[in-house]
Design a protein around this motif. Structure first.
Motif, PDB file in Angstrom:
ATOM      1  N   THR A 165       1.350  -0.847  -0.364  1.00 54.94           N
ATOM      2  CA  THR A 165      -0.042   0.201   0.090  1.00 54.94           C
ATOM      3  C   THR A 165       0.990   1.092   0.226  1.00 54.94           C
ATOM      4  N   LEU A 166      -0.229   2.259  -0.246  1.00 52.87           N
ATOM      5  CA  LEU A 166       1.290   3.578  -0.309  1.00 52.87           C
ATOM      6  C   LEU A 166       1.739   3.789   1.113  1.00 52.87           C
ATOM      7  N   LYS A 167       0.676   3.887   2.286  1.00 52.60           N
ATOM      8  CA  LYS A 167       1.163   3.842   3.200  1.00 52.60           C
ATOM      9  C   LYS A 167       2.605   3.100   4.001  1.00 52.60           C
ATOM     10  N   ASP A 204       8.523   2.156   4.774  1.00 52.93           N
ATOM     11  CA  ASP A 204       9.390   1.631   3.754  1.00 52.93           C
ATOM     12  C   ASP A 204      10.531   2.629   3.113  1.00 52.93           C
ATOM     13  N   ASP A 205      10.181   3.595   3.452  1.00 50.81           N
ATOM     14  CA  ASP A 205      10.921   4.914   2.377  1.00 50.81           C
ATOM     15  C   ASP A 205      10.915   5.705   3.844  1.00 50.81           C
ATOM     16  N   LEU A 206      10.962   6.011   5.017  1.00 48.40           N
ATOM     17  CA  LEU A 206      10.461   6.717   6.364  1.00 48.40           C
ATOM     18  C   LEU A 206      11.492   5.995   6.543  1.00 48.40           C
ATOM     19  N   ASN A 207      11.792   4.708   7.027  1.00 49.16           N
ATOM     20  CA  ASN A 207      12.859   3.773   7.506  1.00 49.16           C
ATOM     21  C   ASN A 207      14.203   4.139   7.197  1.00 49.16           C
ATOM     22  N   ALA A 255      11.146  22.388   0.273  1.00 49.96           N
ATOM     23  CA  ALA A 255      11.867  20.817  -0.044  1.00 49.96           C
ATOM     24  C   ALA A 255      11.041  19.807  -0.125  1.00 49.96           C
ATOM     25  N   GLU A 256      10.357  20.211   1.484  1.00 47.32           N
ATOM     26  CA  GLU A 256       9.370  19.043   2.086  1.00 47.32           C
ATOM     27  C   GLU A 256       8.478  19.019   1.063  1.00 47.32           C
ATOM     28  N   GLY A 257       8.099  19.849   0.118  1.00 44.91           N
ATOM     29  CA  GLY A 257       7.209  19.867  -1.102  1.00 44.91           C
ATOM     30  C   GLY A 257       6.903  18.793  -1.735  1.00 44.91           C
ATOM     31  N   LEU A 268       8.185  12.886   5.894  1.00 45.53           N
ATOM     32  CA  LEU A 268       7.977  11.437   6.148  1.00 45.53           C
ATOM     33  C   LEU A 268       6.708  11.382   7.264  1.00 45.53           C
ATOM     34  N   ARG A 269       7.536  11.978   8.411  1.00 49.30           N
ATOM     35  CA  ARG A 269       7.316  11.116   9.857  1.00 49.30           C
ATOM     36  C   ARG A 269       6.038  11.525  10.057  1.00 49.30           C
TER      37      ARG A 269
END
Length: 155
Positions: free
Chosen positions: A4-6, A11-14, A85-87, A28-29
């Protein structure tokens, strides 16, 4: 099994944490927190669908854009850059945004459809938006779409 996208965000956060990518991990957090908040907002906890997660990401990206503009106008370039940058991190998870030309073409077609159905002039706004929205879902922001529709209806 499809992820899922979530879980992709998770995973990307880790990965970002392991890679010491502070910008990406904090963005991401915050986004995952917004998703969790949305999941627990109702009477009972539920999993958001990918579409709902996309809506949360879109909303978060819009907040960043608006904050970046506000900071830029307030002469706070550093914060504006950070928000921007966050955007951009969030934009990677969103469908590719339509160009102005693409949006214009879709709106022009919708105006013609609405006209054929008897809706004309400024009062046709709602009818045209109903036709346009499903076609541009997630690929153009509401404000942009509304502006394009207004422009076409006045012309």
């Amino acid at each position: 099994m499809t992820t899922t996208l979530k879980s992709k965000l998770q995973d990307d956060l880790n990965r970002a944490i392991k890679g010491r990518d502070e910008l990406r991990s904090s963005t991401l957090r915050l986004t995952l927190t917004a998703i969790t908040k949305e999941e627990t907002a109702g009477k009972e906890k539920r999993e958001l669908s990918d579409d709902e997660v996309l809506k949360v990401i879109t909303r978060e990206a819009k907040k960043r854009r608006e904050a970046a503009e506000a900071f830029a106008q307030g002469g706070r370039a550093e914060q504006a850059e950070r928000e921007k940058a966050e955007g951009e991190v969030l934009a990677e998870y969103l469908p590719k945004q339509l160009s102005d030309e693409e949006l214009d073409a879709i709106v022009a077609q919708a105006v013609a459809e609405a006209k054929a159905a008897g809706a004309e002039g400024p009062r046709a706004m709602g009818a045209v938006m109903k036709i346009v929205n499903p076609k541009v879902a997630g690929q153009a922001e509401g404000g942009r779409v509304a502006a394009a529709v207004k422009k076409h209806l006045q012309g």
